[in-house]
Scaffold this active site. Structure first.
Site, short mmCIF file in Angstrom:
data_model
loop_
_atom_site.label_atom_id
_atom_site.label_comp_id
_atom_site.label_asym_id
_atom_site.label_seq_id
_atom_site.Cartn_x
_atom_site.Cartn_y
_atom_site.Cartn_z
CB CYS A 4 -0.91 -0.02 1.22
SG CYS A 4 -1.78 1.54 1.50
CB CYS A 7 1.05 1.01 4.36
SG CYS A 7 -0.57 0.64 5.09
CG ASP A 30 -2.60 15.49 -2.88
OD1 ASP A 30 -3.55 14.76 -2.54
OD2 ASP A 30 -2.05 15.40 -4.01
CG HIS A 46 -4.43 -0.78 4.94
ND1 HIS A 46 -3.89 -0.05 3.91
CD2 HIS A 46 -5.50 -1.45 4.42
CE1 HIS A 46 -4.59 -0.27 2.80
NE2 HIS A 46 -5.55 -1.13 3.09
CG ASN A 85 -12.69 11.21 -3.72
OD1 ASN A 85 -13.72 11.87 -3.67
ND2 ASN A 85 -11.53 11.73 -4.10
CG HIS A 96 -4.01 3.87 3.81
ND1 HIS A 96 -3.05 3.05 4.40
CD2 HIS A 96 -4.37 4.76 4.76
CE1 HIS A 96 -2.85 3.42 5.65
NE2 HIS A 96 -3.64 4.46 5.90
CG HIS A 98 -6.86 9.29 1.07
ND1 HIS A 98 -6.98 7.99 0.64
CD2 HIS A 98 -7.18 10.07 0.00
CE1 HIS A 98 -7.34 7.98 -0.64
NE2 HIS A 98 -7.48 9.23 -1.05
CG HIS A 100 -8.46 14.72 -0.59
ND1 HIS A 100 -7.42 14.79 -1.48
CD2 HIS A 100 -9.08 13.53 -0.82
CE1 HIS A 100 -7.41 13.69 -2.24
NE2 HIS A 100 -8.40 12.91 -1.85
P1 5GP Z 1 -7.79 10.01 -4.06
O1 5GP Z 1 -7.66 10.22 -5.56
O2 5GP Z 1 -7.61 8.56 -3.71
O3 5GP Z 1 -9.00 10.63 -3.45
O4 5GP Z 1 -6.59 10.80 -3.42
C1 5GP Z 1 -5.27 10.33 -3.47
C2 5GP Z 1 -4.38 11.53 -3.39
O5 5GP Z 1 -3.09 11.09 -3.10
C3 5GP Z 1 -4.31 12.34 -4.68
O6 5GP Z 1 -4.74 13.67 -4.44
C4 5GP Z 1 -2.84 12.26 -5.07
O7 5GP Z 1 -2.33 13.48 -5.59
C5 5GP Z 1 -2.17 11.90 -3.77
N1 5GP Z 1 -0.96 11.11 -3.93
C6 5GP Z 1 -0.79 10.01 -4.73
N2 5GP Z 1 0.45 9.52 -4.62
C7 5GP Z 1 1.09 10.33 -3.72
C8 5GP Z 1 2.41 10.33 -3.19
O8 5GP Z 1 3.27 9.50 -3.50
N3 5GP Z 1 2.71 11.32 -2.29
C9 5GP Z 1 1.80 12.27 -1.92
N4 5GP Z 1 2.19 13.19 -1.05
N5 5GP Z 1 0.54 12.28 -2.39
C10 5GP Z 1 0.19 11.33 -3.29
ZN ZN Z 2 -2.29 1.25 3.70
#
Ligand code: 5GP
Ligand code: ZN
Length: 112
Positions: A4, A7, A30, A46, A85, A96, A98, A100
């Site tokens: 993950c 993780c 982000d 997780h 989301n 995982h 999260h 925002h």
């Molecule tokens: P989701 O699209 O799942 O709602 O949000 C995932 C978020 O994780 C996205 O906004 C993306 O920019 C961020 N993200 C993806 N990979 C990484 C990473 O390696 N480091 C950081 N800091 N953010 C990441």
């Molecule tokens: Zn995880």
């Protein structure tokens, strides 16, 4: 979970720009910010998404919201969005849990 992405970020195996950390959660900027302030707050344990929250693990969600309230107050942010989301169709790209936190002039979500 060993495969993950988040993780791995918690473990320090993948670098991140840390905003806050305690025993239960980790907050970091982000990598592709959608607003002037855009950080993510994740549980250290997780959980795949909000859909994986249950009686056993839900305390961390309340804790994360306390942390979000504290961090935004410290930064002088009075107005902001908290987004999570659930599932690929809703835009979840990392499985995982999260949250925002978005603040600043452009709080549009999803982008575009
Ligand atoms: P989701 O699209 O799942 O709602 O949000 C995932 C978020 O994780 C996205 O906004 C993306 O920019 C961020 N993200 C993806 N990979 C990484 C990473 O390696 N480091 C950081 N800091 N953010 C990441
Ligand atoms: Zn995880």
């Amino acid at each position: 979970m060993s495969d993950c992405l988040f993780c791995k970020i918690i473990a320090g195996d993948i670098p991140s720009n840390k905003v806050y950390e305690d025993d239960l959660c980790y907050a970091f900027n982000d990598i592709a910010p959608q607003a002037p302030v855009h950080f993510l707050v994740i549980p250290k344990a997780h959980i795949a998404s909000v859909a994986g929250v249950n009686e056993e693990n839900s305390a961390v969600v309340a804790h994360i919201f306390e942390v979000i309230a504290k961090l935004t107050k410290e930064k002088g942010i009075e107005s902001y969005r908290v987004v999570s989301n659930i599932g690929e169709q809703a835009g979840q790209s990392v499985p995982h849990l999260h949250f925002h936190v978005l603040a600043g002039r452009d709080m549009t979500w999803p982008p575009g």
